[in-house]
Scaffold this motif. Structure first.
Motif, PDB file in Angstrom:
ATOM      1  N   UNK A 143      17.872  40.776  -5.153  1.00  0.00           N
ATOM      2  CA  UNK A 143      18.955  41.844  -4.717  1.00  0.00           C
ATOM      3  C   UNK A 143      19.503  42.411  -6.223  1.00  0.00           C
ATOM      4  N   UNK A 144      18.989  43.541  -6.227  1.00  0.00           N
ATOM      5  CA  UNK A 144      19.551  44.129  -7.712  1.00  0.00           C
ATOM      6  C   UNK A 144      20.537  45.497  -7.207  1.00  0.00           C
ATOM      7  N   UNK A 145      21.148  45.406  -6.335  1.00  0.00           N
ATOM      8  CA  UNK A 145      22.009  46.506  -5.856  1.00  0.00           C
ATOM      9  C   UNK A 145      23.460  46.449  -6.583  1.00  0.00           C
ATOM     10  N   UNK A 146      23.581  45.389  -7.135  1.00  0.00           N
ATOM     11  CA  UNK A 146      25.026  45.303  -7.989  1.00  0.00           C
ATOM     12  C   UNK A 146      24.486  45.423  -9.667  1.00  0.00           C
ATOM     13  N   UNK A 147      23.206  45.852  -9.976  1.00  0.00           N
ATOM     14  CA  UNK A 147      22.965  46.363 -11.150  1.00  0.00           C
ATOM     15  C   UNK A 147      22.955  47.720 -11.371  1.00  0.00           C
TER      16      UNK A 147
ATOM     17  N   UNK B 279      10.698  36.900 -11.945  1.00  0.00           N
ATOM     18  CA  UNK B 279      11.640  37.991 -12.065  1.00  0.00           C
ATOM     19  C   UNK B 279      12.651  37.754 -13.110  1.00  0.00           C
ATOM     20  N   UNK B 280      13.005  36.543 -13.435  1.00  0.00           N
ATOM     21  CA  UNK B 280      14.020  36.379 -14.193  1.00  0.00           C
ATOM     22  C   UNK B 280      15.564  36.451 -13.714  1.00  0.00           C
ATOM     23  N   UNK B 281      15.374  36.600 -12.200  1.00  0.00           N
ATOM     24  CA  UNK B 281      16.687  36.842 -11.597  1.00  0.00           C
ATOM     25  C   UNK B 281      16.624  35.804 -10.309  1.00  0.00           C
ATOM     26  N   UNK B 282      17.811  35.469  -9.837  1.00  0.00           N
ATOM     27  CA  UNK B 282      17.876  34.676  -8.640  1.00  0.00           C
ATOM     28  C   UNK B 282      17.172  35.478  -7.431  1.00  0.00           C
ATOM     29  N   UNK B 283      15.837  34.956  -6.972  1.00  0.00           N
ATOM     30  CA  UNK B 283      15.308  35.572  -6.110  1.00  0.00           C
ATOM     31  C   UNK B 283      14.951  34.671  -4.777  1.00  0.00           C
ATOM     32  N   UNK B 284      14.431  35.300  -3.797  1.00  0.00           N
ATOM     33  CA  UNK B 284      14.214  34.407  -2.404  1.00  0.00           C
ATOM     34  C   UNK B 284      12.802  34.429  -2.234  1.00  0.00           C
ATOM     35  N   UNK B 285      12.139  33.562  -2.028  1.00  0.00           N
ATOM     36  CA  UNK B 285      10.610  33.708  -1.359  1.00  0.00           C
ATOM     37  C   UNK B 285      10.640  33.135  -0.189  1.00  0.00           C
ATOM     38  N   UNK B 286       9.655  34.038   0.715  1.00  0.00           N
ATOM     39  CA  UNK B 286       9.335  33.697   2.046  1.00  0.00           C
ATOM     40  C   UNK B 286       8.514  32.587   2.308  1.00  0.00           C
ATOM     41  N   UNK B 287       8.995  31.722   3.223  1.00  0.00           N
ATOM     42  CA  UNK B 287       7.914  30.585   3.253  1.00  0.00           C
ATOM     43  C   UNK B 287       7.367  30.563   4.877  1.00  0.00           C
TER      44      UNK B 287
ATOM     45  N   UNK C 287       3.083  43.811 -10.514  1.00  0.00           N
ATOM     46  CA  UNK C 287       4.139  44.717 -10.416  1.00  0.00           C
ATOM     47  C   UNK C 287       5.310  44.564  -9.576  1.00  0.00           C
ATOM     48  N   UNK C 288       6.263  45.004 -10.184  1.00  0.00           N
ATOM     49  CA  UNK C 288       7.682  44.812  -9.169  1.00  0.00           C
ATOM     50  C   UNK C 288       8.061  46.231  -8.650  1.00  0.00           C
ATOM     51  N   UNK C 289       8.255  45.805  -7.391  1.00  0.00           N
ATOM     52  CA  UNK C 289       8.577  47.392  -6.576  1.00  0.00           C
ATOM     53  C   UNK C 289       9.951  47.439  -6.353  1.00  0.00           C
ATOM     54  N   UNK C 290      10.581  48.657  -6.712  1.00  0.00           N
ATOM     55  CA  UNK C 290      11.985  48.667  -6.485  1.00  0.00           C
ATOM     56  C   UNK C 290      12.305  49.363  -5.236  1.00  0.00           C
ATOM     57  N   UNK C 291      12.904  49.000  -4.299  1.00  0.00           N
ATOM     58  CA  UNK C 291      13.220  49.708  -2.857  1.00  0.00           C
ATOM     59  C   UNK C 291      14.579  49.832  -2.807  1.00  0.00           C
ATOM     60  N   UNK C 292      14.979  51.146  -2.284  1.00  0.00           N
ATOM     61  CA  UNK C 292      16.430  51.464  -2.006  1.00  0.00           C
ATOM     62  C   UNK C 292      17.010  50.566  -1.034  1.00  0.00           C
TER      63      UNK C 292
ATOM     64  N   UNK D 162      20.527  49.332  -8.457  1.00  0.00           N
ATOM     65  CA  UNK D 162      20.936  49.460  -7.188  1.00  0.00           C
ATOM     66  C   UNK D 162      19.876  49.688  -6.298  1.00  0.00           C
ATOM     67  N   UNK D 163      18.983  48.450  -6.061  1.00  0.00           N
ATOM     68  CA  UNK D 163      17.777  48.550  -5.340  1.00  0.00           C
ATOM     69  C   UNK D 163      17.507  46.968  -5.113  1.00  0.00           C
ATOM     70  N   UNK D 164      16.551  46.748  -4.398  1.00  0.00           N
ATOM     71  CA  UNK D 164      16.089  45.351  -4.015  1.00  0.00           C
ATOM     72  C   UNK D 164      14.677  45.587  -4.672  1.00  0.00           C
ATOM     73  N   UNK D 165      14.400  44.482  -5.357  1.00  0.00           N
ATOM     74  CA  UNK D 165      12.930  44.326  -6.041  1.00  0.00           C
ATOM     75  C   UNK D 165      12.010  43.294  -5.282  1.00  0.00           C
ATOM     76  N   UNK D 166      11.011  43.467  -5.165  1.00  0.00           N
ATOM     77  CA  UNK D 166       9.803  42.850  -4.594  1.00  0.00           C
ATOM     78  C   UNK D 166       8.691  42.704  -5.291  1.00  0.00           C
ATOM     79  N   UNK D 167       8.021  41.290  -5.071  1.00  0.00           N
ATOM     80  CA  UNK D 167       6.783  41.271  -5.722  1.00  0.00           C
ATOM     81  C   UNK D 167       5.978  40.187  -5.142  1.00  0.00           C
TER      82      UNK D 167
END
Length: 65
Positions: free
Chosen positions: A22-26, A1-9, A42-47, A29-34
């Motif tokens: 977390x893109x809410x500060x951009x 993603x090129x951003x600071x992201x968290x991965x589920x383990x 594809x990256x999904x943007x979710x409110x 204004x969404x949460x990106x998931x892939x």
């Protein structure tokens, strides 16, 4: 993603992880998931409120596979 992201383990050995950013500060204004195993997926943007409802549904067992 090129951003600071968290991965589920928590998926164990199933390789069913997702990355969340977390893109809410951009401007998005969404949460990106892939999918974490496919960096070109594809990256999904979710409110944010919808993402919170998704997480809550998974945690309390309303959403299962």
């Amino acid at each position: 993603m090129g951003l600071c992201s968290a991965r589920s383990y928590s998926s164990g050995t199933g390789n069913n992880c997702v990355e969340v950013a977390d893109l809410t500060h951009t401007a998005h204004r969404a949460v990106a998931v892939r999918e974490s195993h496919d960096p070109d997926a594809p990256i999904v943007l979710i409110a944010p409120e919808r993402f919170a409802a998704l997480v809550e549904g998974v945690r309390d067992g309303r959403l299962t596979t």
